[in-house]
Design a protein around this motif. Structure first.
Motif, PDB file in Angstrom:
ATOM      1  N   LEU A 149       0.834  -1.211   0.000  1.00  0.00           N
ATOM      2  CA  LEU A 149       0.000   0.000   0.000  1.00  0.00           C
ATOM      3  C   LEU A 149       0.864   1.254   0.000  1.00  0.00           C
ATOM      4  CD1 LEU A 149      -2.855  -1.028   2.484  1.00  0.00           C
ATOM      5  CD2 LEU A 149      -2.966  -0.859  -0.017  1.00  0.00           C
ATOM      6  N   LEU A 150       1.962   1.230   0.741  1.00  0.00           N
ATOM      7  CA  LEU A 150       2.880   2.368   0.765  1.00  0.00           C
ATOM      8  C   LEU A 150       3.496   2.593  -0.616  1.00  0.00           C
ATOM      9  CD1 LEU A 150       4.313   4.543   2.412  1.00  0.00           C
ATOM     10  CD2 LEU A 150       6.037   2.848   3.042  1.00  0.00           C
ATOM     11  N   ILE A 151       3.888   1.502  -1.259  1.00  0.00           N
ATOM     12  CA  ILE A 151       4.466   1.588  -2.594  1.00  0.00           C
ATOM     13  C   ILE A 151       3.439   2.100  -3.598  1.00  0.00           C
ATOM     14  CG2 ILE A 151       5.323   0.171  -4.514  1.00  0.00           C
ATOM     15  CD1 ILE A 151       6.716  -1.547  -2.378  1.00  0.00           C
ATOM     16  N   ALA A 152       2.219   1.573  -3.507  1.00  0.00           N
ATOM     17  CA  ALA A 152       1.152   1.984  -4.429  1.00  0.00           C
ATOM     18  C   ALA A 152       0.846   3.470  -4.280  1.00  0.00           C
ATOM     19  CB  ALA A 152      -0.104   1.149  -4.171  1.00  0.00           C
ATOM     20  N   LEU A 153       0.834   3.956  -3.040  1.00  0.00           N
ATOM     21  CA  LEU A 153       0.559   5.371  -2.794  1.00  0.00           C
ATOM     22  C   LEU A 153       1.684   6.241  -3.343  1.00  0.00           C
ATOM     23  CD1 LEU A 153      -1.364   7.409  -1.466  1.00  0.00           C
ATOM     24  CD2 LEU A 153      -0.031   7.160   0.646  1.00  0.00           C
ATOM     25  N   ALA A 154       2.926   5.853  -3.059  1.00  0.00           N
ATOM     26  CA  ALA A 154       4.075   6.622  -3.554  1.00  0.00           C
ATOM     27  C   ALA A 154       4.094   6.630  -5.084  1.00  0.00           C
ATOM     28  CB  ALA A 154       5.371   6.033  -3.009  1.00  0.00           C
ATOM     29  N   HIS A 155       3.801   5.489  -5.681  1.00  0.00           N
ATOM     30  CA  HIS A 155       3.803   5.397  -7.144  1.00  0.00           C
ATOM     31  C   HIS A 155       2.704   6.256  -7.752  1.00  0.00           C
ATOM     32  CE1 HIS A 155       2.487   3.479 -10.982  1.00  0.00           C
ATOM     33  NE2 HIS A 155       3.766   3.616 -11.225  1.00  0.00           N
ATOM     34  N   PHE A 156       1.535   6.293  -7.104  1.00  0.00           N
ATOM     35  CA  PHE A 156       0.429   7.101  -7.634  1.00  0.00           C
ATOM     36  C   PHE A 156       0.820   8.571  -7.704  1.00  0.00           C
ATOM     37  CE2 PHE A 156      -3.146   9.931  -6.715  1.00  0.00           C
ATOM     38  CZ  PHE A 156      -3.918   9.702  -7.842  1.00  0.00           C
ATOM     39  N   PHE A 180      12.734   4.777  -8.236  1.00  0.00           N
ATOM     40  CA  PHE A 180      12.777   3.334  -8.030  1.00  0.00           C
ATOM     41  C   PHE A 180      13.942   2.914  -7.134  1.00  0.00           C
ATOM     42  CE2 PHE A 180       9.919   3.469 -11.630  1.00  0.00           C
ATOM     43  CZ  PHE A 180       8.993   2.490 -11.292  1.00  0.00           C
ATOM     44  N   LEU A 181      15.030   3.650  -7.220  1.00  0.00           N
ATOM     45  CA  LEU A 181      16.149   3.384  -6.320  1.00  0.00           C
ATOM     46  C   LEU A 181      15.718   3.606  -4.875  1.00  0.00           C
ATOM     47  CD1 LEU A 181      19.138   2.781  -5.827  1.00  0.00           C
ATOM     48  CD2 LEU A 181      19.607   5.214  -6.179  1.00  0.00           C
ATOM     49  N   SER A 182      14.972   4.679  -4.635  1.00  0.00           N
ATOM     50  CA  SER A 182      14.472   4.967  -3.285  1.00  0.00           C
ATOM     51  C   SER A 182      13.520   3.875  -2.809  1.00  0.00           C
ATOM     52  CB  SER A 182      13.758   6.323  -3.268  1.00  0.00           C
ATOM     53  OG  SER A 182      14.638   7.360  -3.625  1.00  0.00           O
ATOM     54  N   LEU A 183      12.621   3.447  -3.699  1.00  0.00           N
ATOM     55  CA  LEU A 183      11.654   2.409  -3.319  1.00  0.00           C
ATOM     56  C   LEU A 183      12.356   1.113  -2.926  1.00  0.00           C
ATOM     57  CD1 LEU A 183       8.598   2.502  -5.772  1.00  0.00           C
ATOM     58  CD2 LEU A 183       8.705   3.227  -3.399  1.00  0.00           C
ATOM     59  N   PHE A 184      13.275   0.691  -3.782  1.00  0.00           N
ATOM     60  CA  PHE A 184      13.877  -0.630  -3.585  1.00  0.00           C
ATOM     61  C   PHE A 184      14.972  -0.644  -2.517  1.00  0.00           C
ATOM     62  CE2 PHE A 184      11.571  -1.515  -7.396  1.00  0.00           C
ATOM     63  CZ  PHE A 184      11.339  -2.887  -7.371  1.00  0.00           C
ATOM     64  N   THR A 185      15.413   0.523  -2.068  1.00  0.00           N
ATOM     65  CA  THR A 185      16.445   0.553  -1.033  1.00  0.00           C
ATOM     66  C   THR A 185      15.931   1.072   0.308  1.00  0.00           C
ATOM     67  OG1 THR A 185      17.179   2.747  -1.778  1.00  0.00           O
ATOM     68  CG2 THR A 185      18.331   0.824  -2.679  1.00  0.00           C
ATOM     69  N   LEU A 186      14.903   1.921   0.285  1.00  0.00           N
ATOM     70  CA  LEU A 186      14.425   2.548   1.516  1.00  0.00           C
ATOM     71  C   LEU A 186      13.050   2.067   1.951  1.00  0.00           C
ATOM     72  CD1 LEU A 186      15.524   6.244   0.813  1.00  0.00           C
ATOM     73  CD2 LEU A 186      16.726   4.495   2.137  1.00  0.00           C
TER      74      LEU A 186
END
Length: 208
Positions: free
Chosen positions: A9-16, A136-142
């Protein structure tokens, strides 16, 4: 899978918020929708979604870490993206007024483009976008925990690619409606030149 629901859900929100913010992808889909019509803009949206898969792939492979530790490689990506955006912007700036005798059919032929060309255009704009690389770097590392299985991370990536395609396809459908296209096309070549200025400004922003 439910144990990763909060993370998803956090990823989906950030991506939106990332995909909805104006940027090179939006400017390109707008340009394609007005100039070339719905079908072309939908293919372009598909290309943007494929570009997302590139970012996801190198993050899963760990290349993102190498990219973040290599300023020269990252700068190369920035300059390539800026050059491509500037190239499209200069093409748009060269737009000339249509002659009085030029009909709508002739205008469509002038802006004709194959599905593959449209998809490639969308793919390159997204895949070369260093802003997307940083996101994407932020998503996959943080955001995504190191203990999250690779299969789950791949699911996140597929979701983001699909969500991107749905979002830009929706924009393409709305922007390519007859009334919307007619509104922008009243300005004719001035609209093209305006988009050209936007693309060049985005190119400068990407580089700087």
């Amino acid at each position: 899978m439910f144990e990763y629901l909060d993370e998803f859900l956090l990823i989906a929100l950030a991506h939106f918020f990332a995909v909805a913010s104006p940027g090179p992808d939006f400017a390109l889909v707008l340009k394609q929708s007005i100039q070339r019509g719905r079908a072309n803009a939908l293919w372009t949206s598909g290309g943007v979604a494929l570009g997302i898969l590139v970012h996801v792939s190198y993050c899963l492979l760990g290349v993102a870490i190498v990219l973040s530790q290599s300023p020269a490689l990252f700068n190369l990506l920035k300059y390539a993206a800026g050059a491509y955006l500037a190239y499209m912007g200069l093409q748009a700036l060269r737009a000339k007024p249509a002659s009085q005798s030029q009909g709508e059919e002739a205008t469509c032929k002038q802006h004709a483009e194959t599905a593959l060309q449209a998809m490639r255009r969308g793919f390159l704009v997204n895949a070369l976008n260093p802003k997307a690389t940083l996101f994407f770097l932020s998503l996959f590392t943080l955001v995504i925990a190191p203990t999250t299985p690779t299969g789950v991370q791949a699911f996140y990536g597929l979701y983001m690619a699909l969500a991107t395609w749905v979002w830009f396809s929706f924009l393409a459908i709305v922007l390519s409606k007859a009334r919307v296209r007619a509104f922008f096309q009243r300005a004719g070549h001035w609209f093209d030149r305006g988009i050209g200025v936007v693309l060049i400004a985005l190119a400068v922003r990407v580089v700087l």
